[in-house]
Design a protein around this motif. Sequence first.
Motif, PDB file in Angstrom:
ATOM      1  N   GLU A   1    -114.497  20.536   6.514  1.00  0.00           N
ATOM      2  CA  GLU A   1    -114.804  19.469   5.584  1.00  0.00           C
ATOM      3  C   GLU A   1    -115.201  20.087   4.261  1.00  0.00           C
ATOM      4  OE1 GLU A   1    -117.785  15.622   5.208  1.00  0.00           O
ATOM      5  OE2 GLU A   1    -118.209  17.177   6.659  1.00  0.00           O
ATOM      6  N   TYR A   2    -114.595  19.637   3.193  1.00  0.00           N
ATOM      7  CA  TYR A   2    -114.931  20.119   1.862  1.00  0.00           C
ATOM      8  C   TYR A   2    -115.638  19.001   1.131  1.00  0.00           C
ATOM      9  CZ  TYR A   2    -114.532  21.924  -2.857  1.00  0.00           C
ATOM     10  OH  TYR A   2    -114.816  22.372  -4.123  1.00  0.00           O
ATOM     11  N   LYS A   3    -116.794  19.331   0.558  1.00  0.00           N
ATOM     12  CA  LYS A   3    -117.583  18.311  -0.109  1.00  0.00           C
ATOM     13  C   LYS A   3    -118.075  18.870  -1.435  1.00  0.00           C
ATOM     14  CE  LYS A   3    -121.976  16.100   0.708  1.00  0.00           C
ATOM     15  NZ  LYS A   3    -123.014  15.850   1.693  1.00  0.00           N
ATOM     16  N   ASP A   4    -117.886  18.143  -2.494  1.00  0.00           N
ATOM     17  CA  ASP A   4    -118.352  18.544  -3.807  1.00  0.00           C
ATOM     18  C   ASP A   4    -119.786  18.046  -3.971  1.00  0.00           C
ATOM     19  OD1 ASP A   4    -118.436  19.523  -6.369  1.00  0.00           O
ATOM     20  OD2 ASP A   4    -117.350  17.840  -7.257  1.00  0.00           O
ATOM     21  N   GLU A   5    -120.715  18.970  -3.902  1.00  0.00           N
ATOM     22  CA  GLU A   5    -122.136  18.633  -3.995  1.00  0.00           C
ATOM     23  C   GLU A   5    -122.541  18.564  -5.460  1.00  0.00           C
ATOM     24  OE1 GLU A   5    -125.587  17.387  -2.756  1.00  0.00           O
ATOM     25  OE2 GLU A   5    -124.221  18.104  -1.220  1.00  0.00           O
ATOM     26  N   ARG A   6    -122.923  17.392  -5.935  1.00  0.00           N
ATOM     27  CA  ARG A   6    -123.273  17.192  -7.345  1.00  0.00           C
ATOM     28  C   ARG A   6    -124.556  17.919  -7.750  1.00  0.00           C
ATOM     29  NH1 ARG A   6    -119.310  15.384 -10.354  1.00  0.00           N
ATOM     30  NH2 ARG A   6    -118.159  13.695  -9.416  1.00  0.00           N
TER      31      ARG A   6
END
Length: 155
Positions: free
Chosen positions: A18-23
């Motif tokens: 899972e790839y998640k762009d953490e703000r």
Amino acid sequence: ATVGITKTGSPLYFSIYEYKDERNPQPVDSIYRINSWMSLNGSKIDELEKGITNQLNVHIIAKKKTDYVMIEIPIPSSCSYGDKTAGNFPNEIHRQYFDNKVVIFCRNLPKGKYSTSINLIPRFTGRATLLPVQVSMMYFPDYTGRNEKRDVWAD
């Protein structure tokens, strides 16, 4: 999300991630404590002046010895590289300059304190983000450390 797999016959090699762009990534310092800042002539700065060479400084405290370490140092989007002086990080075996980051590879990183700097030249005026520096083991990326992100200004 739910994933279901049914397989018969020959072997199946399967991986999922899972790839998640953490703000707003929070610092992680269980193995490595990291601090990064911009400086001009040795003094910390928060405002970059267009066309003047600044240094992106990185200080790492390794809390224990680790092998096959990768240090990813993001470059603010308003900057390009100045003088590329390689090999100034202890135990460095390779350094790669990408458009958006510098990656330093070390065969091992004993417990201790380490520092490096990268010469950068701001090319534009405005706000830039100093993204978190990440230190991780290449073959065990869950063993990682990173600092916080913050904004710097280019005048």
